[in-house]
Design a protein around this motif. Structure first.
Motif, short mmCIF file in Angstrom:
data_model
loop_
_atom_site.label_atom_id
_atom_site.label_comp_id
_atom_site.label_asym_id
_atom_site.label_seq_id
_atom_site.Cartn_x
_atom_site.Cartn_y
_atom_site.Cartn_z
N LYS A 9 101.36 25.96 28.98
CA LYS A 9 100.38 26.15 27.91
C LYS A 9 99.70 24.82 27.54
O LYS A 9 98.49 24.78 27.31
CB LYS A 9 101.06 26.72 26.66
N LYS B 92 99.29 22.14 29.46
CA LYS B 92 98.37 21.70 30.52
C LYS B 92 97.09 22.53 30.52
O LYS B 92 96.00 22.01 30.79
CB LYS B 92 99.07 21.77 31.88
N ALA B 93 97.23 23.82 30.19
CA ALA B 93 96.05 24.68 30.15
C ALA B 93 95.17 24.41 28.94
O ALA B 93 93.96 24.64 28.98
CB ALA B 93 96.49 26.15 30.16
N ASN B 94 95.77 23.88 27.89
CA ASN B 94 95.03 23.65 26.65
C ASN B 94 95.50 22.35 25.99
O ASN B 94 96.34 22.37 25.09
CB ASN B 94 95.22 24.83 25.70
N PRO B 95 94.96 21.21 26.40
CA PRO B 95 95.38 19.92 25.82
C PRO B 95 95.12 19.82 24.31
O PRO B 95 95.69 18.93 23.66
CB PRO B 95 94.54 18.90 26.59
N ALA B 96 94.32 20.71 23.75
CA ALA B 96 94.10 20.69 22.30
C ALA B 96 95.38 21.03 21.53
O ALA B 96 95.43 20.85 20.31
CB ALA B 96 93.00 21.68 21.92
N LEU B 97 96.42 21.48 22.25
CA LEU B 97 97.71 21.79 21.61
C LEU B 97 98.58 20.54 21.41
O LEU B 97 99.68 20.66 20.88
CB LEU B 97 98.48 22.82 22.45
N GLU C 167 102.93 26.63 19.93
CA GLU C 167 101.96 27.45 19.21
C GLU C 167 102.56 28.03 17.93
O GLU C 167 102.02 28.97 17.35
CB GLU C 167 101.45 28.59 20.10
N GLU D 132 98.29 12.62 25.24
CA GLU D 132 96.88 12.68 25.66
C GLU D 132 96.68 11.89 26.95
O GLU D 132 95.95 12.32 27.85
CB GLU D 132 95.99 12.14 24.54
#
Length: 423
Positions: free
Chosen positions: A287, A289-294, A356, A388
């Motif tokens: 998750k 890697k798919a969404n660095p905003a996390l 999440e 990051e």
């Protein structure tokens, strides 16, 4: 802020019977002592805290190396004690044993108001938002260089190569400490929290001697900063602060240890813990890697899941009743943050690492009240920047084996974490 696991000050005859293969369901809670480092070194503590939360959430330990004490194990009870400064004191110590008469180390985290407040206020500008904004590009550049230097396709110790080095560089910056000697800060942090005979120091005498070396080194820096105009580093702040410039040498050493351990052990174990957790929960790694905003969520969830300082102690100032148990004036009270952060009445599926998670910042790791961690935003920023930069460079950091953990019931951390980054 020394390790509470090693000095039998109150009971020289105390015998700790520990079986690493013990069945947590059969351990007698009436005599259970959770303050021993063996259970944390061997990662055997969580099932026992789960039993305590369910069967005896306000638990009395009648006998330990440092005398009897109470354990507070549930989230809301811990928060209530942590914010109740009228009935619970941080003096004389935040760990289980009291200060040694011939080697006291007063520090502002183990002080009550008003002395705590003025000393904390002296150093708090170092972590003010405007200063953190100046530090962010420095941390990012250093993190990038360290990550670019790791060996590819080879197993190495993440703890030493990245976690320790990055936090030590940050400490050296905060103190404006001689760069070439920065690993002395790492050593003094380890010495301050180490139990003799566990691989860091061999005796309490060695520990004292090395801490006195720390004091002498910093006294030289103090004299230099006191003779110069005020600057934006911790030593200059202390040397020029109205409430700190005349502090006795042992109090200076105590506050140094507080700042070194608080700025080093906690962040470095969170950095290591994040890598370990994402490997234990690979769906969460995917998750991320798919969404660095996390990444910001990852930071808060790591700090809860890892809980880098397992507890803080208070001392009852008067008789207090909690859940039908009467804590007497003068009793030691241990707030087990590491247990409260697994309380399923407050945190959904607390043993799961979930980046999440709703309300992910609602955890106990920074404490509450006047003693809430002064450097919490800096620690979060370091961990955020590290991830990051990791996500820019590596597809995965693979943990190759179980870590070797620190022998301590206070600092919950890692000595060795073998990892590999793909070539």
């Amino acid at each position: 802020m020394a390790n509470p696991d090693y000095i039998p000050r109150h009971n020289e005859e105390f015998v700790f019977n520990y079986d690493p293969n013990e069945d947590p369901a059969k351990v007698d809670l009436k005599t259970l002592d959770m303050s021993r480092g063996e259970r944390f070194r061997d990662n055997k503590f969580e099932p026992l805290f789960e039993r305590m939360r369910k069967e005896d959430p306000v638990h009395y330990c009648p006998d330990s190396l440092n005398g009897p004490y109470w354990s507070i194990t549930k989230f809301n009870d811990i928060m209530a004690v942590d914010t109740n400064h009228r009935q619970f004191s941080s003096e004389p110590s935040i760990v289980l044993f009291d200060p040694e008469e011939d080697f006291p180390l007063p520090m502002f985290i183990a002080m009550d108001s008003p002395k705590h407040d003025v000393q904390r206020k002296t150093v708090s500008p170092i972590v003010a938002p405007n200063h953190l904004a100046l530090l962010e590009p420095v941390i990012r550049e250093r993190a990038g260089k360290l990550l670019d230097s790791v060996p590819r396709g080879e197993v190495f110790n993440w703890v030493d190569k990245i976690s320790i080095e990055l936090t030590t560089q940050m400490l050296a910056t905060l103190f404006d400490f001689p760069w070439e000697d920065r690993r002395k800060l790492t050593r003094w942090s380890d010495v301050a929290t180490a139990a003799p005979g566990q691989g860091v120091v061999e005796s309490d005498e060695q520990r004292r001697a090395e801490l006195m070396e720390c004091l002498q080194y910093f006294m030289n820096l103090w004299q230099e900063r006191a003779a110069a105009p005020p600057r934006n580093d911790l030593i200059s702040m202390l040397a020029h602060g109205d409430s700190t410039k005349n502090m006795p040498s042992q109090e200076f050493l105590g506050n140094l240890i507080l700042l070194i351990v608080g700025g080093n052990d906690t962040t470095r174990n969170s950095i290591s813990g994040s890598v370990y957790a994402l490997n234990k929960f690979p769906d969460q790694y995917a998750k991320l890697k798919a969404n660095p905003a996390l990444v910001p969520n990852l930071v808060s969830e790591t700090i809860r899941w890892q809980t880098p300082l397992a507890y803080m102690r208070r001392t009852a100032l008067e008789d207090v009743e909690i859940r039908g148990k009467t804590i007497r004036k003068g009793d030691k009270v241990v707030m087990w943050y590491v247990s409260g952060n697994r309380d399923d009445e407050v945190i959904r599926e607390p043993n799961k690492f979930d980046i999440e998670r709703e309300n992910v910042r609602h955890h106990l790791s920074f404490g509450f009240g006047i003693h809430r961690c002064v450097g919490n935003r800096l620690g979060e920023m370091q961990l955020r920047i590290v991830w990051e930069e990791i996500l820019k460079r590596f597809d995965k950091i693979e943990v190759m084996d179980e870590p070797r953990r620190v022998y301590s019931s206070f600092v919950k951390g890692y000595e060795y974490l073998p990892v590999r980054v793909a070539a």
